[in-house]
Motif scaffolding. Structure first.
Motif, PDB file in Angstrom:
ATOM      1  N   HIS A 173      25.764  -7.757 -25.129  1.00  0.00           N
ATOM      2  CA  HIS A 173      24.583  -7.046 -24.641  1.00  0.00           C
ATOM      3  C   HIS A 173      23.894  -6.315 -25.786  1.00  0.00           C
ATOM      4  CE1 HIS A 173      22.124  -4.015 -22.584  1.00  0.00           C
ATOM      5  NE2 HIS A 173      22.132  -4.831 -21.549  1.00  0.00           N
ATOM      6  N   GLY A 194      23.377  -0.818 -17.583  1.00  0.00           N
ATOM      7  CA  GLY A 194      23.266  -2.207 -18.010  1.00  0.00           C
ATOM      8  C   GLY A 194      22.122  -2.888 -17.295  1.00  0.00           C
ATOM      9  N   VAL A 232      20.262   6.304 -23.223  1.00  0.00           N
ATOM     10  CA  VAL A 232      21.234   5.213 -23.333  1.00  0.00           C
ATOM     11  C   VAL A 232      22.513   5.692 -24.004  1.00  0.00           C
ATOM     12  CG1 VAL A 232      21.656   2.881 -24.187  1.00  0.00           C
ATOM     13  CG2 VAL A 232      19.352   3.544 -23.483  1.00  0.00           C
ATOM     14  N   PRO A 267      27.903   5.805 -25.237  1.00  0.00           N
ATOM     15  CA  PRO A 267      27.034   5.743 -24.051  1.00  0.00           C
ATOM     16  C   PRO A 267      27.027   7.069 -23.303  1.00  0.00           C
ATOM     17  CG  PRO A 267      28.516   3.847 -24.142  1.00  0.00           C
ATOM     18  CD  PRO A 267      28.991   4.810 -25.181  1.00  0.00           C
ATOM     19  N   VAL A 320      26.183  -2.089 -20.873  1.00  0.00           N
ATOM     20  CA  VAL A 320      25.712  -1.945 -22.251  1.00  0.00           C
ATOM     21  C   VAL A 320      26.863  -2.015 -23.246  1.00  0.00           C
ATOM     22  CG1 VAL A 320      23.677  -0.616 -21.617  1.00  0.00           C
ATOM     23  CG2 VAL A 320      25.825   0.575 -22.032  1.00  0.00           C
ATOM     24  N   THR A 357      15.657   4.248 -24.193  1.00  0.00           N
ATOM     25  CA  THR A 357      15.014   2.935 -24.148  1.00  0.00           C
ATOM     26  C   THR A 357      13.599   3.054 -24.699  1.00  0.00           C
ATOM     27  OG1 THR A 357      14.366   3.398 -21.868  1.00  0.00           O
ATOM     28  CG2 THR A 357      16.374   2.120 -22.206  1.00  0.00           C
TER      29      THR A 357
END
Length: 291
Positions: free
Chosen positions: A165, A145, A221, A242, A160, A208
């Motif tokens: 978020h 996160g 991620v 995740p 996340v 990302t």
């Protein structure tokens, strides 16, 4: 003492001459054994205590070093999958700038938010350690996160998985860019606004993208777990899980994204303007008036 010496001598003589004394000696040894054990207890306790304390200190120190080493190695390995795909796309580009390795510090979990509708935690690093709002937080597996509040000695991290978020990501296999949003479930994230014809599959790794400069590019991620195509709908429903252990990790990395090297404005003007106007196009200066 003389009496004891006489008795000892007699016993040694009897033990040497008669075989029956072996049975007597065995029985006496059995009787004396508890006394010997009691006499040796203080020495054994002191020896055990000193060894236990020294071993415990050594184990604690070794455990700490190993945890930091695992985090350090995980931080370096996380880029490998994204770099492999990126090298395929950038192999034809010569002279491309190398990606800078980001600095980081380690942190440990202090507490979790008691609110069941939020996914936040508190870590033991704060403003005195250089932590700032928006700083990415990772564990040994992937992105956890980002920091949302900072005090002197602790910081609050929004995971996340939280429904509020969202972050820009890309598919590691082909570079397609989307937005990944939390769903309020630790095991499910939503990939937003995926066209029904987009090339995204189950098992794809989402990393990302580096857009907006908040998160460095290339950190894993999530991994796509479900792609549902609804006939007649313009967007597919894509769910991902995740890769970070959001409910089990206790040690984290706080990454400091490298700052891009500033380019002087005059160099940008000198490089871009001739390309836009053409090599033979005259450029008006501040002291000349255009016709």
């Amino acid at each position: 003492m003389l009496l004891c010496a006489v008795v000892a001598s007699a016993l040694m003589f009897a033990d040497h001459r008669f075989t029956r004394m072996e049975e007597v000696r065995a029985q006496l040894t059995t009787v004396v054994a508890p006394i010997q054990w009691l006499v040796a207890v203080p020495s054994d306790v002191l020896t055990w205590g000193s060894l236990a304390l020294s071993d415990q200190r050594a184990l604690v120190e070794e455990n700490r070093r190993l945890r930091e080493q695992v985090l350090h190695l995980s931080h370096r390995v996380q880029h490998m999958s994204s770099l492999t795909a990126e090298n395929v796309r950038l192999r034809e580009l010569l002279g491309a700038a190398a990606r800078l390795e980001a600095d980081y510090i380690t942190a440990e979990l202090l507490s979790l938010d008691a609110d069941p509708f939020t996914h936040q935690m508190v870590i033991d690093r704060g403003r005195r350690n250089g932590v700032f709002v928006g700083q990415p937080v990772l564990d040994a597996s992937g992105l956890v996160g980002q920091v949302t509040a900072v005090s002197a000695y602790s910081s609050r991290v929004l995971m996340v998985a939280d429904a509020s978020h969202a972050l820009p990501i890309q598919v590691n296999r082909n570079g397609l860019r989307f937005v990944l949003q939390g769903s309020g479930d630790y095991n499910a994230l939503r990939v937003m606004h995926v066209p029904d014809t987009a090339d995204i599959r189950e098992g794809d790794l989402l990393v990302t993208s580096g857009m907006a400069g908040r998160f460095p590019p290339g950190y894993p991620v999530a991994r796509v777990t479900e792609v549902v195509h609804d006939p007649g709908q313009p967007f597919a429903r894509v769910t991902a899980e995740p890769v970070a252990r959001l409910q089990r990790s206790r040690h984290f990395l706080l990454v400091f994204p490298p700052e891009p090297a500033p380019v002087p404005d005059d160099e940008i003007w000198d490089q871009e303007l001739p390309d836009q106007l053409g090599a033979d196009t005259p450029v008006a200066t501040a002291t000349e008036e255009p016709d």
